[in-house]
Design an enzyme around this catalytic site. Structure first.
Site, PDB file in Angstrom:
ATOM      1  N   ARG A  30       0.846  -1.187   0.000  1.00 37.54           N
ATOM      2  CA  ARG A  30       0.000   0.000   0.000  1.00 37.54           C
ATOM      3  C   ARG A  30       0.882   1.238   0.000  1.00 37.54           C
ATOM      4  O   ARG A  30       1.870   1.314   0.730  1.00 37.54           O
ATOM      5  CB  ARG A  30      -0.936   0.012   1.223  1.00 37.54           C
ATOM      6  N   ASP A  70       5.229  -0.093  -6.622  1.00 34.17           N
ATOM      7  CA  ASP A  70       4.067  -0.492  -7.420  1.00 34.17           C
ATOM      8  C   ASP A  70       2.815   0.234  -6.936  1.00 34.17           C
ATOM      9  O   ASP A  70       1.757   0.103  -7.543  1.00 34.17           O
ATOM     10  CB  ASP A  70       3.856  -2.011  -7.318  1.00 34.17           C
ATOM     11  N   GLU A 130      -2.523   7.637  -5.310  1.00 39.25           N
ATOM     12  CA  GLU A 130      -2.669   7.045  -6.641  1.00 39.25           C
ATOM     13  C   GLU A 130      -4.093   7.015  -7.171  1.00 39.25           C
ATOM     14  O   GLU A 130      -4.316   6.762  -8.356  1.00 39.25           O
ATOM     15  CB  GLU A 130      -2.135   5.609  -6.636  1.00 39.25           C
ATOM     16  N   HIS A 135       0.524  -0.211  -9.964  1.00 32.98           N
ATOM     17  CA  HIS A 135      -0.271  -1.132  -9.148  1.00 32.98           C
ATOM     18  C   HIS A 135      -0.637  -2.377  -9.958  1.00 32.98           C
ATOM     19  O   HIS A 135      -1.802  -2.799  -9.994  1.00 32.98           O
ATOM     20  CB  HIS A 135      -1.526  -0.431  -8.628  1.00 32.98           C
TER      21      HIS A 135
END
Length: 326
Positions: free
Chosen positions: A231, A255, A260, A292
């Site tokens: 996260r 990632d 985001e 992600h």
């Protein structure tokens, strides 16, 4: 027939949900819009909504869903920190997909690490221009280095197994250690001090929010690498940016990103990004950002669709609640 409103639909979602939903008496309408208080009105007449980790499921959204007669929010992901549970309690059941493929996420974390270290992304760009220079592409052997793993759930354990295959020494921090696992646990401060590479595999809670910050990074070795496939808000990104500029952090592979929601999963290539922190950190030569995508394998997408549809069936047909988080 159970009517389902599916938010934030991507082409890869629809492939698997369309195929597997043939086994159920469901009517699914797919929307491209994210779920939030503005789009929740579209749920009128539906029994359930399918949502994702980047949807905004706050109290206003939940109230609209509830007033529209929605009985279930089926999260097609493991994370649920974007759901206001206080608002949902007593109104709407919330279920999730607790595990879809720990291998997908763990393998992506390793892919990010290898790319960041050996700079294969830069070599790929160079050789397409017939630039075969090796300058600036020096990495280091993973063998014998110390990997610090934060979080030893299913993904963390798979990641540890992969690391051991590379000959890495692994230490781990978890407030709830698995004492039967054979994993070498240390406290958080020791992990920060001893690790050459740190990889995050823990949920986002009030205790883990910004656990990687200026204070914890000060305790780390100079040149440490940080990998995050969990996260975004586990890391204070502005602190990370400053530590990279000061050359305290040797490299970062992310990632996920704490802001985001309105960016990841979308094509923003034709827009001016207003998030200065993200723009600056992406511009750093020793940072890799992927959008992600750690979960994005055929096996994981199949399992996500299968479990989500089964969660809905168990509730509406069998009167059984599995994988409920609220």
């Amino acid at each position: 027939m159970v009517k389902i409103c599916f938010y934030d639909t991507k082409p890869y979602d629809k492939i698997y949900f369309e195929e597997l939903s043939k086994n159920y008496d469901f009517e699914i309408d797919y929307l491209e819009s994210k779920l939030n208080h503005k789009t929740a009105v579209l749920s009128n007449g539906y029994d359930a909504v399918v949502a994702f980790v980047n949807d905004t499921i706050d109290s206003k959204t939940i109230d609209i869903l509830y007033n529209n007669g929605v009985k279930m929010i089926a999260m097609r992901c493991a994370g649920y920190n974007n759901v206001d549970f206080k608002a949902a309690k007593g109104k709407i059941h919330v279920v999730r997909v607790p595990a879809y493929s720990p291998y997908a996420v763990a393998e992506h974390a390793i892919a990010l690490l290898l790319t960041l270290n050996r700079k294969t992304h830069k070599a790929y760009i160079r050789t397409r221009d017939f630039n075969f220079s090796l300058n600036g592409l020096v990495g280091f052997d993973l063998y014998g280095k110390t990997m610090g793993v934060i979080g030893t759930g299913k993904i963390g354990k798979v990641f540890i197994d992969i690391c051991k295959g590379f000959g890495l020494k692994v230490i781990a921090y978890d407030p709830y250690p698995d004492k039967e696992s054979g994993i070498q646990y240390v406290d958080f401060n020791e992990l920060c001090k001893e690790s050459d590479i740190i990889s995050l595999h823990c949920p986002l809670t009030k205790d883990t929010l910004h656990m990687i910050n200026s204070k914890s990074m000060d305790k780390m070795k100079d040149g440490v690498y940080i990998i995050n496939t969990s996260r975004g808000a586990l890391i204070d990104t502005e602190d990370l940016l400053n530590a990279i500029k000061d050359e305290k952090i040797g490299g970062a592979a992310l990632d996920v990103y704490e802001e985001e929601t309105e960016l990841f999963y979308e094509d923003m290539s034709y827009k001016i990004i207003q998030d200065d922190v993200l723009s600056r950190i992406i511009s750093m030569p020793n940072v890799i950002v992927s959008s992600h995508q750690a979960f994005l394998t055929n096996e994981a997408l199949h399992n996500i669709a299968d479990t989500t549809l089964l969660n809905i069936k168990r509730f509406f047909v069998d009167n059984i609640l599995e994988n409920e988080v609220c």
